[in-house]
Write a protein that holds these residues in place. Structure first.
Motif, mmCIF file in Angstrom:
data_model
loop_
_atom_site.group_PDB
_atom_site.id
_atom_site.type_symbol
_atom_site.label_atom_id
_atom_site.label_comp_id
_atom_site.label_asym_id
_atom_site.label_seq_id
_atom_site.Cartn_x
_atom_site.Cartn_y
_atom_site.Cartn_z
ATOM 1 N N LYS A 177 -8.346 11.258 -3.767
ATOM 2 C CA LYS A 177 -7.061 11.913 -3.860
ATOM 3 C C LYS A 177 -6.182 11.603 -2.586
ATOM 4 O O LYS A 177 -4.946 11.723 -2.693
ATOM 5 N N ARG A 178 -6.620 11.129 -1.374
ATOM 6 C CA ARG A 178 -5.955 10.642 -0.290
ATOM 7 C C ARG A 178 -6.170 9.134 -0.232
ATOM 8 O O ARG A 178 -6.823 8.764 0.615
ATOM 9 N N ILE A 179 -5.323 8.491 -1.082
ATOM 10 C CA ILE A 179 -5.159 7.122 -1.086
ATOM 11 C C ILE A 179 -4.110 6.436 -0.025
ATOM 12 O O ILE A 179 -2.708 6.523 -0.457
ATOM 13 N N VAL A 180 -4.472 5.674 0.724
ATOM 14 C CA VAL A 180 -3.667 4.885 1.610
ATOM 15 C C VAL A 180 -3.211 3.573 0.661
ATOM 16 O O VAL A 180 -3.812 2.984 0.142
ATOM 17 N N VAL A 181 -1.822 3.356 1.181
ATOM 18 C CA VAL A 181 -1.458 1.725 0.581
ATOM 19 C C VAL A 181 -1.015 1.288 1.803
ATOM 20 O O VAL A 181 -0.507 1.443 2.784
#
Length: 338
Positions: A177-181
């Protein structure tokens, strides 16, 4: 002595006119006849007289491919796919490298060297929507990439928004749910980075998750070193995350190196997905999950579309077309199974 047109016709059991039709890729030749002629050409090692052929038809049998940077794996693999597609059609490809520089790209569009070929496949990076009128050129042109849309030339491109959304959903389905781009560009809307970031945000919205600017890693170039540097900068902030979406594979591979250097495990602690399905993505450790955006289809379609325009002497095809390639998620070791 070198083989002649008469030799090919004799071996294939056809007329000289039929051999000429095959060499010039006329569509009305029967498939079995075309196959016999091509076999005879290969057996004899026949080389057409390109100068005479050009004088008769007004065509050179060559096309130009202009790309930003061949040192980037994506463009190198795209060039290879275009060359192979052109060879299957009996054409040769001349390469122009623009380095993604707008001035250089504009020079290519008006270069006298284009007279040596019959048309141009063009992937701009420095040009943008303000340059759309520059694509009004007096020769067949097929546009690639995501910098200019709705222009006067046929455009073969990928489904950036949909594919990036699918990649993000792929991570969300695996409980991340904590997705870095990694690889965003400041204030970009039109372009690969802007479109893929939009797909990422659409996936978050659909899942009811808030967009967190702290999870966005900005870069200028999309090289491996940029992915590693951006990832290290995010790690230094202490922001919590459990997945990384690299906006291309090269960025993702650089980010994965930085993650592992920090003592985190991929995919146990951090799942990683890229975009482009480069050949090297299969051989990283762990191997990289990614989006295959249809690169080979883009190359095949671009060549076929350009050859249609080259052969369309009376303008029967009509207005410019936009053609979108299909994409798929390629699951590998850098993301956990469902």
């Amino acid at each position: 002595m070198a083989a002649t047109l008469h030799d090919v016709a004799r071996i294939a059991g056809v007329s000289i006119k039929t051999v000429s039709n095959v060499i010039n890729d006329y569509p009305h030749v029967k498939p079995d006849t075309r196959a016999r002629v091509q076999t005879a050409i290969e057996e004899l090692g026949y080389q057409p007289n390109l100068s005479a052929r050009s004088l008769r038809s007004g065509l050179t049998g060559a096309i130009t491919l202009a790309l930003p940077e061949l040192s980037l794996s994506y463009f190198a693999e795209l060039a290879d796919a275009v060359i192979r597609a052109a060879e299957r059609a009996g054409k040769v490809v001349l390469i122009e490298q623009t380095n993604g520089d707008r001035t250089r790209e504009l020079e290519v569009l008006t270069s006298p060297r284009l007279k040596m070929t019959d048309g141009l496949i063009f992937s701009p990076l420095g040009m943008g929507m303000d340059d759309v009128d520059r694509l009004e050129v007096p020769y067949p042109l097929v546009l690639l990439g995501e910098r200019i849309f709705d222009g006067p030339a046929d455009h073969v491109t990928m489904r950036n928004v949909e594919a990036a959304r699918a990649a993000t959903e792929f991570l969300l389905e695996r409980g991340r749910k904590r997705i870095v781009v990694i690889g965003a560009h400041e204030d970009e809307v039109i372009g690969s980075a802007g479109l893929r970031l939009r797909g990422y945000r659409e996936a978050l919205d659909a899942a009811g998750l808030d967009f967190d600017p702290a999870l966005i890693g900005y870069t200028t170039l999309w090289h491996r070193s940029n992915g590693a540097t951006s990832m290290r900068a995010l790690l230094a902030t202490g922001v919590e995350f459990d997945a990384v979406f690299g906006l291309n594979d090269t960025l993702a591979l650089g980010a994965m190196r930085a993650i592992q250097e920090a003592g985190l495990r991929v995919p146990d602690d951090v799942a990683v997905i890229g975009f482009d399905d480069l050949d090297e993505a299969q051989y990283s450790l762990p191997s990289l999950s990614t989006v295959n955006p249809g690169r080979d289809e883009i190359a095949e379609t671009a060549v076929a579309t350009l050859l249609q325009r080259i052969g369309d002497r009376d303008g029967a095809i009509g207005d410019a077309r936009q053609i979108l390639a299909r994409y798929e998620i390629v699951e590998r070791e850098s993301t956990p199974p469902l």
